[in-house]
Design an enzyme around this catalytic site. Structure first.
Site, short mmCIF file in Angstrom:
data_model
loop_
_atom_site.label_atom_id
_atom_site.label_comp_id
_atom_site.label_asym_id
_atom_site.label_seq_id
_atom_site.Cartn_x
_atom_site.Cartn_y
_atom_site.Cartn_z
N GLU A 104 -4.50 -0.83 0.63
CA GLU A 104 -5.65 -0.07 1.11
C GLU A 104 -6.58 0.28 -0.04
O GLU A 104 -6.14 0.47 -1.17
CB GLU A 104 -5.18 1.26 1.71
CG GLU A 104 -4.27 1.10 2.89
CD GLU A 104 -3.61 2.41 3.30
OE1 GLU A 104 -2.77 2.38 4.22
OE2 GLU A 104 -3.91 3.47 2.71
N CYS A 117 -11.27 4.60 -4.19
CA CYS A 117 -9.87 4.85 -4.54
C CYS A 117 -9.15 3.50 -4.38
O CYS A 117 -9.05 2.99 -3.26
CB CYS A 117 -9.31 5.92 -3.61
SG CYS A 117 -7.57 6.23 -3.87
N CYS A 124 5.45 0.25 -3.84
CA CYS A 124 5.67 0.96 -5.10
C CYS A 124 7.16 1.07 -5.36
O CYS A 124 7.95 1.17 -4.43
CB CYS A 124 5.04 2.35 -5.03
SG CYS A 124 5.11 3.24 -6.59
N CYS A 128 8.79 8.15 -4.61
CA CYS A 128 8.53 9.58 -4.35
C CYS A 128 8.75 9.84 -2.86
O CYS A 128 8.22 9.11 -2.02
CB CYS A 128 7.11 9.96 -4.75
SG CYS A 128 6.71 9.52 -6.45
N CYS A 131 5.92 10.20 -0.05
CA CYS A 131 4.86 9.20 -0.06
C CYS A 131 5.20 8.01 0.84
O CYS A 131 6.27 7.42 0.70
CB CYS A 131 4.65 8.73 -1.50
SG CYS A 131 3.58 7.32 -1.66
N GLY A 169 0.64 2.33 -5.12
CA GLY A 169 1.26 1.85 -6.35
C GLY A 169 1.09 2.82 -7.51
O GLY A 169 0.29 3.75 -7.45
N SER A 201 -4.60 7.86 -12.06
CA SER A 201 -3.62 8.86 -11.64
C SER A 201 -2.21 8.29 -11.78
O SER A 201 -1.93 7.19 -11.32
CB SER A 201 -3.89 9.22 -10.18
OG SER A 201 -2.85 10.02 -9.69
N CYS A 342 -1.61 8.30 2.72
CA CYS A 342 -1.88 7.06 2.01
C CYS A 342 -0.71 6.09 2.23
O CYS A 342 0.44 6.46 2.14
CB CYS A 342 -2.03 7.34 0.52
SG CYS A 342 -2.28 5.87 -0.43
FE1 SF4 Z 1 5.04 7.93 -6.02
FE2 SF4 Z 1 2.46 7.14 -6.21
FE3 SF4 Z 1 4.40 5.33 -5.88
FE4 SF4 Z 1 3.77 6.95 -3.88
S1 SF4 Z 1 2.44 5.38 -4.77
S2 SF4 Z 1 5.85 6.39 -4.57
S3 SF4 Z 1 3.27 8.84 -5.00
S4 SF4 Z 1 4.11 6.66 -7.65
#
Ligand code: SF4
Length: 352
Positions: A104, A117, A124, A128, A131, A169, A201, A342
């Site tokens: 996205e 963004c 990823c 986390c 997420c 990611g 970020s 997200c």
């Molecule tokens: Fe963590 Fe960001 Fe990966 Fe989501 S995208 S698991 S918040 S590092």
């Protein structure tokens, strides 16, 4: 499959031009077509000879992929969905392979700005718990072409003013390609943006964070979410590899008193990280650092034990940080009607 030209430097494009029988200066011309005129096909590069363009097109393509879905919020925020094919590590047969998935990109309009963004990975690895992208697992690193394609394929391509590497990611887990994209955004031969228009970020991938701080002048945002190590590790496994204390110690070695800024993202969960004890520890951790804390409202996700903190709780938390000398603000939520969270849209498409 053809190789993408997008994501390459003028020097690399020069080599490609020479191989296609074009003169060396065609490398620079190609960079102009790709990054300043944002063409979508080699045929549009009209100051290259027809024969040269034909030779190029046999092996190469520009590499911009159109989005397959767009959602527009009432406030003008737009979420674009792109199909990607990424190389992933060796599978059970010992060979590397490619995976198809979706990423996205979100365009956020704001008075005189249009911020994109962008995603840096499909899925990823960081896991986390709050997420949706983390829950999908890892489906590969995006190339610089995939990253730049998000800038060039959208309707607002010519109007973008800022970029945040805050999409799907962990950008520092794909630093080589993200660095390449930042170079294209900031180089004179690229988009010639000031690095102050770009924010990366991260949850804190320590060795790569050092490289980011050394090799770029972009702003930094760190996903903090809890100042207590054991509590943070509960939702963010990265804490076990690189602790927040080490991350903050490293950041304090760099100068953020001038134009470069560092901020800390703090999503406020009811009953997990919203108490005065947390605020006081945060003040202690960030003491003597010129920074800002952004308090973010959590968007509830399925099968997750914590919910968003109330507005009163968030305001009380912000006030305590401000009283303790930290600049803290509650960040306005954008595009609430199109975002459940997200990664949700990409997740749905992958399931389909
Ligand atoms: Fe963590 Fe960001 Fe990966 Fe989501 S995208 S698991 S918040 S590092």
């Amino acid at each position: 499959m053809k190789t993408k030209l997008l994501g390459r430097t003028p020097e690399e494009l020069k080599q490609i031009a020479l191989e296609a029988g074009l003169p060396a200066f065609a490398g620079k011309q190609m960079a102009q077509w790709l990054y300043q005129k944002r063409v979508k096909s080699i045929d549009e590069m009209t100051n290259l000879s027809k024969q040269g363009r034909e030779a190029l097109a046999q092996r190469y393509e520009v590499g911009i992929t159109d989005p397959v879905d767009v959602q527009t919020s009432k406030d003008g925020t737009k979420k674009y969905l792109f199909p990607v094919r990424c190389p992933v590590g060796a599978g059970h047969d010992g060979k590397g392979h490619e995976e198809d998935s979706f990423v996205e990109a979100v365009m956020i309009p704001d008075e005189d700005r249009k911020t994109l963004c962008v995603s840096s990975q499909a899925g990823c690895k960081m896991g986390c718990k709050f997420c949706m992208t983390g829950r999908q697992g890892f489906h590969g690193n995006l190339s610089a072409a995939d990253i730049m394609g998000q800038f060039f394929a959208i309707e607002e391509a010519g109007e973008l003013t800022n970029a945040v590497f805050m999409g799907m990611g962990e950008p520092l887990d794909n630093w080589d390609e993200v660095k390449r994209a930042i170079d294209i955004l900031t180089a004179d031969w690229g988009l010639a943006w000031s690095p102050k228009r770009i924010t990366l970020s991260t949850i804190g991938v320590l060795p790569k964070l050092k490289l980011f701080l050394e090799e770029s002048k972009c702003h930094l945002a760190v996903s903090l979410h809890n100042p207590f190590p054991e509590e943070r590790a509960e939702l963010m496994p990265v804490q076990k590899a690189w602790s927040l204390t080490e991350i903050v110690r490293l950041i304090k070695q760099y100068d953020f008193t001038g134009q470069r800024r560092v901020s800390f993202e703090y999503t406020v969960f009811e009953g997990w990280n919203d108490t005065p004890r947390h605020a006081d520890e945060l003040i202690k951790l960030l003491r003597h650092l010129e920074c800002r804390v952004n308090l973010i409202r959590f968007h509830r996700i399925p099968d997750f034990p914590y919910g968003p903190a109330s507005v009163e709780k968030m305001e009380a938390f912000r006030n305590r940080l401000n009283e303790g000398g930290l600049t803290a603000t509650i960040r306005a939520s954008r595009g609430e009607d199109i975002f459940a969270a997200c990664g949700l849209l990409a997740g749905k498409h992958s399931e389909q």
